[in-house]
Design an enzyme around this catalytic site. Structure first.
Site, PDB file in Angstrom:
ATOM      1  N   CYS A 139       0.716  -1.277  -0.029  1.00 15.13           N
ATOM      2  CA  CYS A 139       0.003   0.032  -0.048  1.00 15.13           C
ATOM      3  C   CYS A 139       0.744   1.342   0.074  1.00 15.13           C
ATOM      4  O   CYS A 139       0.244   2.353  -0.218  1.00 15.13           O
ATOM      5  CB  CYS A 139      -0.898  -0.147   1.033  1.00 15.13           C
ATOM      6  SG  CYS A 139      -0.305  -0.102   2.730  1.00 15.13           S
ATOM      7  N   GLU A 166      -2.171   0.862  -4.681  1.00 17.45           N
ATOM      8  CA  GLU A 166      -1.465  -0.401  -4.440  1.00 17.45           C
ATOM      9  C   GLU A 166      -1.026  -0.786  -5.454  1.00 17.45           C
ATOM     10  O   GLU A 166      -1.216  -0.691  -6.479  1.00 17.45           O
ATOM     11  CB  GLU A 166      -2.644  -1.313  -3.909  1.00 17.45           C
ATOM     12  CG  GLU A 166      -2.339  -2.424  -3.125  1.00 17.45           C
ATOM     13  CD  GLU A 166      -2.674  -2.236  -1.583  1.00 17.45           C
ATOM     14  OE1 GLU A 166      -2.353  -3.134  -0.844  1.00 17.45           O
ATOM     15  OE2 GLU A 166      -3.085  -1.278  -1.330  1.00 17.45           O
TER      16      GLU A 166
END
Length: 527
Positions: free
Chosen positions: A478, A517
């Protein structure tokens, strides 16, 4: 004339007196910083002592601004910026834009309002404008390259200033304010891109991944493949299955209603909100009732708190909102179903999870042009949590092993494997200092997923990973900047030089925000 330009002095000063001061002329167009030197003659009709006071005030402007800037910079320097954080990345991007700073003084005053043309879009989603002959950066949120905006400076440093966005004077070709769906946009810190079309959001996120590996990995460009296009989310609004509004309580308690919501951009204060367009419809429907309940108990709170709101599917296909961290949430996508405590980590965009996990499985099994017999037979899921990837990517492997240092997470992972009829998965509680000690699968036939928190992998884990040396590593992150840093470290080590980066691709799990992401695939080159 630029508003900050100092007023010419034409009143009574002593003969031959010289005053040096900064005069910033038309920064937006000329971008030139001039040191102006003026000679003033005495004017009998004006009191000399009054002019002397004006002189001292004017000559102290630059000095005062610089003192404040240095003081604030020192205060900020005492708090180390975490490597890979948005603040750290922003500073590096500013350094790359201003290669050789030459300004001796900060050219602005704190709380000054200026006009600035935005030239760059940072990885944190903030616009950056360059002034003073490109020697000083002004960071303005909620802006796009090409925008000319009015901004109010609230933090001054030696080479940059942070500003509040006030208004658009001349919009960029990319700006479309009719796309904005949130009444709090441009004040709330949650979203950055609501004024940008979705295809351009995806393009910007691809650029973020490219820049992260260019500047953070420290790898030669020959070792980096072309970054693939970012995969978009089926839902761009009403996708977020978890939000956490919060409130503060002043010392001595509160007598009126609480201000409940999200943090205001650039401030350490909470702004009151009544809805969140990126949260699911179920959360928005229940939000007023939950807030009303908290407000009814406002005088019982002695300190601030965070309110959990998590969308959970029910057995009959309906949805509810869970606010207790210990209650069990049910998440469903495709043919898969997962349960976990509401306070535990789980991806917050249900609409993209099927695409997301399918891609991870493809990366684990893809031969990438190599011989078919080199396809991995075993799958190890490090940081497995409640078993998302262990369960969703289990098909095609002889066995799956999920490793997690939390015994509670392992218990939920086992339940989720059973719930989804996955019979080839086992889960073990590993110790952080020897996470792979219980794994007995042959490394050259094993593929591994690692999905660490935002701070990335620590040195101990990376060393253990190199020691185990699996055939394939799929690194999910992330925070693409800490991912790039970690991969750069792996490939710089002797045991890591046998790995090749096969593919890097972003997934947009958080539309309207700057977050992306990133999934990277490493494969060991076996002769």
């Amino acid at each position: 004339m630029y508003p900050y330009c100092l007023k010419y002095l034409t009143n009574g000063l002593r003969s031959k007196q010289m005053i040096n001061f900064l005069c910033i002329q038309n920064i937006l167009s000329a971008r030139t910083l001039k040191i102006c030197r003026f000679r003033f003659l005495p004017t009998p009709s004006h009191p000399t002592h009054k002019m002397a006071q004006e002189t001292r005030a004017i000559s102290s402007i630059s000095e005062a601004a610089n003192k404040r800037a240095r003081k604030l910079s020192k205060r900020r320097a005492k708090k180390p910026v975490e490597e890979g954080s948005s603040g750290h990345v922003l500073l590096l991007e500013i350094e790359n834009l201003i290669e050789k700073p030459v300004l001796a003084n900060v050219p602005f005053e704190r709380f000054q309002e200026i006009e600035v043309k935005i030239s760059y879009l940072s990885s944190s989603g903030d616009g950056i404008g360059l002034v003073c002959n490109d020697q000083y950066a002004v960071v303005v949120p909620f802006t796009l390259p090409g925008d000319i905006v009015k901004a109010k400076l609230h933090f001054l440093a030696d080479t940059y200033a942070l500003a509040d966005f006030l208004e658009v004077i001349s919009p960029s070709e990319d700006r479309d304010d009719t796309l904005i769906k949130c009444p709090y946009f441009a004040k709330c810190g949650g979203c950055q891109y609501q004024m940008l079309s979705y295809d351009k959001q995806l393009l910007q996120k691809k650029r973020v991944v490219e820049k992260a590996f260019q500047y953070y990995s420290k790898l030669d460009s020959s070792l980096l493949p072309a970054i693939k296009d970012t995969v978009g989310s089926p839902l761009q609004y009403n996708y977020r299955t978890k939000i956490t509004p919060h409130f503060d309580v002043p010392k001595g308690g509160t007598k009126g209603p609480l201000i409940i919501g999200f943090q205001e951009k650039g401030r350490r204060r909470v702004m009151d909100i009544e809805e969140c367009p990126i949260a699911t419809k179920t959360i928005n429907e229940e939000y007023p009732k939950i807030i009303e309940d908290v407000q009814s108990r406002a005088n019982t709170f002695k300190r601030g708190a965070t309110i959990l709101m998590r969308d959970s599917a029910t057995e009959d296909g309906k949805h509810c909102v869970i606010t207790d961290h210990k209650m069990i949430v049910r998440e469903q996508f495709g043919d898969l179903s997962f349960t976990f405590p509401a306070g535990a980590f789980f991806q917050n965009n249900n609409s993209i999870l099927e695409k997301f996990t399918s891609y991870v499985r493809e990366q684990l099994l893809n031969p990438f042009g190599r011989k078919e017999h080199q396809r991995p037979k075993y799958f190890v899921d490090a940081y497995c949590g409640s078993g998302l990837f262990s369960v969703a990517c289990s098909k095609g492997f002889l066995s799956v092993i999920g490793v997690e240092i939390s015994a509670d997470s392992v218990r939920y992972a086992e339940e989720n494997a059973k719930r989804n009829n996955v019979s080839n998965a086992t889960f073990i509680v590993g110790q952080a200092e020897k996470i792979f000690s219980s794994i007995e699968t042959p490394p050259n036939e094993t593929a591994m997923v690692i999905d660490p928190p935002r701070k990335g992998c620590d040195q101990s884990f990376l060393n253990q990973l190199l020691e185990y040396s699996p055939y394939r590593i799929v690194y999910i992150s992330c925070n693409v900047h800490t991912q790039a840093r970690d991969v750069g470290f792996l490939l710089s080590q002797e045991k890591g030089r046998s790995y090749k980066i096969d593919e890097i691709r972003g997934f947009d799990l958080f539309p309207q925000s700057h977050h992306v992401e990133s999934i990277l695939t490493l494969t060991k080159v076996v002769s």
